[in-house]
Enzyme design. Structure first.
Site, mmCIF file in Angstrom:
data_model
loop_
_atom_site.group_PDB
_atom_site.id
_atom_site.type_symbol
_atom_site.label_atom_id
_atom_site.label_comp_id
_atom_site.label_asym_id
_atom_site.label_seq_id
_atom_site.Cartn_x
_atom_site.Cartn_y
_atom_site.Cartn_z
ATOM 1 N N LYS A 287 -5.257 5.612 9.147
ATOM 2 C CA LYS A 287 -6.341 6.273 8.421
ATOM 3 C C LYS A 287 -6.964 7.319 9.329
ATOM 4 O O LYS A 287 -7.605 6.978 10.327
ATOM 5 C CB LYS A 287 -7.391 5.253 7.975
ATOM 6 C CG LYS A 287 -7.017 4.497 6.730
ATOM 7 C CD LYS A 287 -8.246 4.062 5.970
ATOM 8 C CE LYS A 287 -7.915 3.708 4.532
ATOM 9 N NZ LYS A 287 -9.101 3.541 3.711
ATOM 10 N N SER B 289 -12.502 -3.256 -0.013
ATOM 11 C CA SER B 289 -12.818 -2.751 1.321
ATOM 12 C C SER B 289 -14.321 -2.507 1.454
ATOM 13 O O SER B 289 -14.943 -1.928 0.558
ATOM 14 C CB SER B 289 -12.085 -1.433 1.573
ATOM 15 O OG SER B 289 -10.699 -1.618 1.532
ATOM 16 N N ARG C 8 0.871 -1.186 0.000
ATOM 17 C CA ARG C 8 0.000 0.000 0.000
ATOM 18 C C ARG C 8 0.901 1.226 0.000
ATOM 19 O O ARG C 8 1.658 1.447 0.933
ATOM 20 C CB ARG C 8 -0.881 -0.017 1.249
ATOM 21 C CG ARG C 8 -1.865 1.130 1.372
ATOM 22 C CD ARG C 8 -2.781 0.839 2.569
ATOM 23 N NE ARG C 8 -3.733 1.904 2.816
ATOM 24 C CZ ARG C 8 -3.541 2.894 3.674
ATOM 25 N NH1 ARG C 8 -2.410 2.950 4.368
ATOM 26 N NH2 ARG C 8 -4.453 3.827 3.861
#
Length: 205
Positions: free
Chosen positions: A137, A108, A39
């Protein structure tokens, strides 16, 4: 071949504090990681490709599935095992047309409707979250918690991975919902001893 999603590492180089990502991933695999997702946010395509290629050398060495976050082009370029999409990314059916039937496609989800739609569209697994507040996040208003995770798991028939603030203190609770695995970032990469941190999570599993 059935994929073991039990300990799913998501990379984030911010937690490595300058340490080498290849070395970090290799130590995590030695500790028991079963899937690695690369990621990368706010980097060029060239940089993403470079990081993904380096990580793939390690995942290939240990025969661990490599998933690329968001970027289907990078997944194709490094011949990754699959791709993980967000709700705002390319639709699953279109991604499947591009990648073919043999690649893993995950997405997701944050509620039952999104999870059911993912299953109907042919997703191989869903990443459910965020379960708890998390440092990776910042835009999460309200985590879905253990009850939200449990509700989604009960309503789908494809594998699921819980993500968002999962660590060794809450891992047992997370797995008790019946989810197939836990996705972790800082609980592994934020530790000085990555292999030991991973091993402790694996023991909990």
């Amino acid at each position: 071949m059935k994929t073991d999603y039990s300990l799913y590492l998501v990379t984030d180089r911010r937690f490595l504090k300058g340490r080498n990502i290849k070395t970090a991933v290799e130590k995590a695999i030695a500790g028991g990681v079963t899937v690695v997702q690369v990621r990368e946010k706010d980097v060029t395509t060239r940089e993403f490709y470079k990081v993904a290629s380096e990580v793939k050398e390690i995942t290939d060495k240990y025969n661990i599935p490599l998933i690329i976050n968001d970027r289907i082009d990078i997944a194709q370029a490094v011949d990754a095992t699959g791709v993980h999409l967000g709700q705002d990314d390319m639709p699953i059916t279109l991604a499947r047309n591009i990648l073919g039937k043999d690649k893993i496609i995950g997405i997701s989800v944050g509620n039952v409707n999104e999870a059911k739609e993912a299953e109907e569209c042919g997703a191989d697994y869903v990443g459910i979250g965020a379960i708890f507040f998390t440092g990776s996040k910042k835009d999460i208003d309200t985590p879905i918690g253990i009850s939200g995770l449990s509700e989604i798991v009960k309503n789908i028939n494809i594998p699921s991975v819980a993500i968002g603030g999962v660590n060794k203190d809450n891992l047992s609770q997370v797995i008790s919902t019946g989810t197939n695995g836990a996705a972790v970032i800082s609980a592994i990469l934020g530790n000085d001893n990555i292999e030991q941190a991973t091993r402790e999570l694996k023991i909990k599993l």
